[in-house]
Design an enzyme around this catalytic site. Structure first.
Site, PDB file in Angstrom:
ATOM      1  N   ALA A  14       0.830  -1.208   0.000  1.00  0.00           N
ATOM      2  CA  ALA A  14       0.000   0.000   0.000  1.00  0.00           C
ATOM      3  C   ALA A  14       0.873   1.269   0.000  1.00  0.00           C
ATOM      4  O   ALA A  14       0.595   2.228  -0.731  1.00  0.00           O
ATOM      5  CB  ALA A  14      -0.933  -0.010   1.219  1.00  0.00           C
ATOM      6  N   CYS A 129       2.276   7.272  10.850  1.00  0.00           N
ATOM      7  CA  CYS A 129       1.417   8.121  10.010  1.00  0.00           C
ATOM      8  C   CYS A 129       0.602   9.132  10.834  1.00  0.00           C
ATOM      9  O   CYS A 129       0.512  10.316  10.480  1.00  0.00           O
ATOM     10  CB  CYS A 129       0.487   7.265   9.165  1.00  0.00           C
ATOM     11  SG  CYS A 129      -0.188   5.848  10.041  1.00  0.00           S
ATOM     12  N   LYS A 222       3.438   4.744  20.245  1.00  0.00           N
ATOM     13  CA  LYS A 222       4.229   5.325  19.144  1.00  0.00           C
ATOM     14  C   LYS A 222       3.928   6.811  19.055  1.00  0.00           C
ATOM     15  O   LYS A 222       4.823   7.648  19.003  1.00  0.00           O
ATOM     16  CB  LYS A 222       3.871   4.667  17.802  1.00  0.00           C
ATOM     17  CG  LYS A 222       4.505   3.317  17.555  1.00  0.00           C
ATOM     18  CD  LYS A 222       4.025   2.758  16.204  1.00  0.00           C
ATOM     19  CE  LYS A 222       3.689   1.291  16.326  1.00  0.00           C
ATOM     20  NZ  LYS A 222       2.938   0.766  15.181  1.00  0.00           N
ATOM     21  N   HIS A 251      -6.460   9.493   7.665  1.00  0.00           N
ATOM     22  CA  HIS A 251      -6.603   9.451   9.122  1.00  0.00           C
ATOM     23  C   HIS A 251      -7.154  10.790   9.602  1.00  0.00           C
ATOM     24  O   HIS A 251      -6.739  11.851   9.123  1.00  0.00           O
ATOM     25  CB  HIS A 251      -5.252   9.231   9.800  1.00  0.00           C
ATOM     26  CG  HIS A 251      -4.688   7.847   9.657  1.00  0.00           C
ATOM     27  ND1 HIS A 251      -5.390   6.787   9.130  1.00  0.00           N
ATOM     28  CD2 HIS A 251      -3.472   7.346  10.011  1.00  0.00           C
ATOM     29  CE1 HIS A 251      -4.630   5.705   9.159  1.00  0.00           C
ATOM     30  NE2 HIS A 251      -3.469   6.020   9.681  1.00  0.00           N
TER      31      HIS A 251
HETATM   32  P1  A2P Z   1       4.671  -9.019  -1.504  1.00  0.00           P
HETATM   33  O1  A2P Z   1       3.614  -8.294  -2.283  1.00  0.00           O
HETATM   34  O2  A2P Z   1       5.640  -9.742  -2.369  1.00  0.00           O
HETATM   35  O3  A2P Z   1       4.134  -9.846  -0.369  1.00  0.00           O
HETATM   36  P2  A2P Z   1       1.250  -4.009   2.682  1.00  0.00           P
HETATM   37  O4  A2P Z   1       1.803  -3.072   3.721  1.00  0.00           O
HETATM   38  O5  A2P Z   1       0.355  -3.363   1.709  1.00  0.00           O
HETATM   39  O6  A2P Z   1       0.666  -5.242   3.305  1.00  0.00           O
HETATM   40  O7  A2P Z   1       2.524  -4.505   1.828  1.00  0.00           O
HETATM   41  C1  A2P Z   1       3.602  -5.192   2.383  1.00  0.00           C
HETATM   42  C2  A2P Z   1       4.814  -5.142   1.445  1.00  0.00           C
HETATM   43  O8  A2P Z   1       5.887  -5.847   2.064  1.00  0.00           O
HETATM   44  C3  A2P Z   1       4.561  -5.816   0.113  1.00  0.00           C
HETATM   45  O9  A2P Z   1       5.256  -5.142  -0.903  1.00  0.00           O
HETATM   46  C4  A2P Z   1       5.170  -7.184   0.343  1.00  0.00           C
HETATM   47  O10 A2P Z   1       5.585  -7.842  -0.841  1.00  0.00           O
HETATM   48  C5  A2P Z   1       6.377  -6.807   1.137  1.00  0.00           C
HETATM   49  N1  A2P Z   1       6.943  -7.979   1.812  1.00  0.00           N
HETATM   50  C6  A2P Z   1       6.303  -8.892   2.575  1.00  0.00           C
HETATM   51  N2  A2P Z   1       7.149  -9.874   2.965  1.00  0.00           N
HETATM   52  C7  A2P Z   1       8.362  -9.567   2.437  1.00  0.00           C
HETATM   53  C8  A2P Z   1       9.653 -10.183   2.451  1.00  0.00           C
HETATM   54  N3  A2P Z   1       9.869 -11.324   3.102  1.00  0.00           N
HETATM   55  N4  A2P Z   1      10.665  -9.568   1.782  1.00  0.00           N
HETATM   56  C9  A2P Z   1      10.452  -8.430   1.117  1.00  0.00           C
HETATM   57  N5  A2P Z   1       9.254  -7.807   1.043  1.00  0.00           N
HETATM   58  C10 A2P Z   1       8.226  -8.361   1.694  1.00  0.00           C
END
Ligand code: A2P
Length: 345
Positions: A14, A129, A222, A251
C-alpha cells in the site's frame, strides 16, 4: 543535486506503490529505481509513468550500488535488510517502527525537525502516520505559542494496516445484514489472537497492547513517544487513544492542546495555520466546511478545521486534523526526507 540509484522495499504494498508514484510525480533525481518485494512477487511487472518495472526478490545483494533505499515491508524486513543496505553504502529511509526510537537514528518530519538529518548512521526513520500529520500541523503553533499538553484521539483508515486490510473492509462491506458475523482475519492486526469486523464498526485497538499491562496499545505509545522525540521535548505531556474506522484512506484526529501563552484566540491560531507549509485550513462552520478523510484521499496536504477554544481551560484549544495516511503519513514524507538529504549534499 546528483542523480541517485533508488530501491523501494515493499514496492508492491500500500505504501510502496505510493512511494514510486511520488518519486515519479516529484521528479526525484533517480537514475534508476529498483522495486523489491518478497519472493512471491518476483517477476511481477508494474507500469508507472512511461516505464515498466520488474519486481525483484529482496536479498542482501539487491542493495549493491543503491544510494537511497526506501523500506516499507514491515518491521522484521527492515531489521533484517536495512543493515545490509547500509553496509553496502545505501542510506535507508525506513517507514516501519523498527528503528524510530533508537537514540542515534533521526525521526524526521521535514517541516518540523529537518536539522535532525545532519547526523545519521545510515538509517533515517519516517514517523508513524498519525504522528506525522499531527506534529506537522502543530509545529507552527508550538513555535509561536509553545505547547505543554496534547490529548489526541485518532480515527484511522484501514489502509494504514496494509492492502489486506483494505480487501477485508471491501469484502465485509457488502454484508449489511450479517454485519456482526462478518469474517475477520486481519484487523485489529493480523497477528492478534482475536479479530473483529471493521465494516460498520469502530475498533479501539491499533497494533498490539503493550505487554506491561498499562492498557495502552503500541500505536498509542508510538504517537506519544515519537511526538516527544520529533519536538525534542521530553517534558511535553502527550496522551493518545487510537481507533480504527471503516474508512479506506485518510486518518482523522481530534486534538486537544494546551498552550504556554495566555490570551490566544481562535483567529490567532487560524492565522498561524494559514501560513504553515503543507497545511490547508478548512474551517468555516457557517458553510459546513471542515476536513474529511474521503476528500483528503490522494492529496498531499494536512487539512485542519473545527478549531475551538476550550470553554473551561483558558489556554486549551481543540482541532480536527485530517490527512492521507499513505501520502504525508508515509510515502510523501519519506520522499521529502530523501529530497532534503540530497539538498544537503
Ligand atoms: P509481496 O507483495 O511480495 O508480499 P502491505 O503493507 O500493503 O501489506 O505490503 C507489504 C509489502 O511488504 C509488500 O510489498 C510485500 O511484498 C512486502 N513484503 C512482505 N514480505 C516480504 C519479504 N519477506 N521480503 C520483502 N518484502 C516483503
Amino acid at each position: 543535486m546528483k542523480n541517485v540509484n533508488v530501491a523501494i522495499v515493499g514496492a508492491t504494498g500500500a505504501v510502496g506503490t505510493k512511494i514510486l508514484e511520488k518519486l515519479l510525480e516529484r521528479n526525484f533525481p533517480a537514475q534508476s529505481i529498483k522495486l523489491l518485494a518478497s519472493k512471491r512477487s518476483a517477476g511481477l511487472e508494474i507500469k508507472a509513468g512511461n516505464q515498466t518495472y520488474t519486481v525483484e526478490e529482496t536479498t542482501p545483494e539487491s542493495f549493491e550500488g543503491v544510494d537511497i533505499a526506501f523500506f516499507s515491508a514491515g518491521g522484521s524486513i527492515s531489521e533484517k535488510f536495512a543493515p545490509e543496505a547500509v553496509q553496502r553504502g545505501a542510506v535507508v529511509i525506513d517507514n516501519t517502527s523498527a528503528f524510530r526510537m533508537n537514540e542515534d537514528i533521526p525521526l524526521v518530519v521535514p517541516e518540523v525537525n529537518p536539522s535532525a538529518l545532519q547526523n545519521h548512521p545510515g538509517i533515517i526513520a519516517n514517523p508513524n502516520c498519525s504522528t506525522i500529520q499531527m506534529v506537522a500541523a502543530l509545529q507552527p503553533i508550538k513555535e509561536k505559542y509553545g505547547i505543554n499538553r496534547i490529548i489526541v484521539s485518532t480515527y484511522q483508515a484501514v489502509s494504514g494496516a496494509g492492502s489486506e486490510a483494505i480487501d477485508e473492509l471491501e469484502a465485509q462491506s457488502g454484508h449489511f445484514e450479517q454485519r456482526a458475523e462478518n469474517v475477520a482475519e486481519i484487523l485489529p492486526s493480523a497477528s492478534a489472537e482475536r479479530h473483529y469486523p471493521i465494516a460498520f464498526n469502530a475498533i479501539p485497538q491499533i497494533d498490539a497492547f503493550h505487554p506491561s499491562g498499562s492498557g495502552y496499545t503500541l500505536e498509542e505509545l508510538k504517537m506519544m513517544n515519537e511526538t516527544k522525540k520529533i519536538f525534542g521535548d521530553q517534558n511535553l505531556s502527550v496522551t493518545a487513544t487510537c481507533v480504527r474506522l471503516p474508512v479506506v484512506t485518510g486518518h482523522s484526529e481530534s486534538v486537544y492542546i494546551q498552550l504556554n501563552a495566555d490570551n490566544v484566540t481562535v483567529e490567532d491560531l487560524k492565522e498561524v495555520l494559514k501560513n504553515a507549509p503543507g497545511v490547508v485550513l478548512q474551517d468555516d462552520p457557517s458553510t459546513q466546511t471542515y476536513p474529511m478523510p474521503l476528500f483528503a484521499e490522494g492529496k498531499d496536504e494536512i487539512f485542519v478545521g473545527r478549531i475551538r477554544k476550550d470553554r473551561e481551560e483558558a489556554t486549551g484549544f481543540h482541532l480536527w486534523i485530517v490527512s492521507d495516511n499513505l501520502l504525508k503519513g508515509a510515502a510523501l514524507n519519506s520522499v521529502q526526507i530523501g529530497e532534503k538529504l540530497l539538498e544537503e549534499q
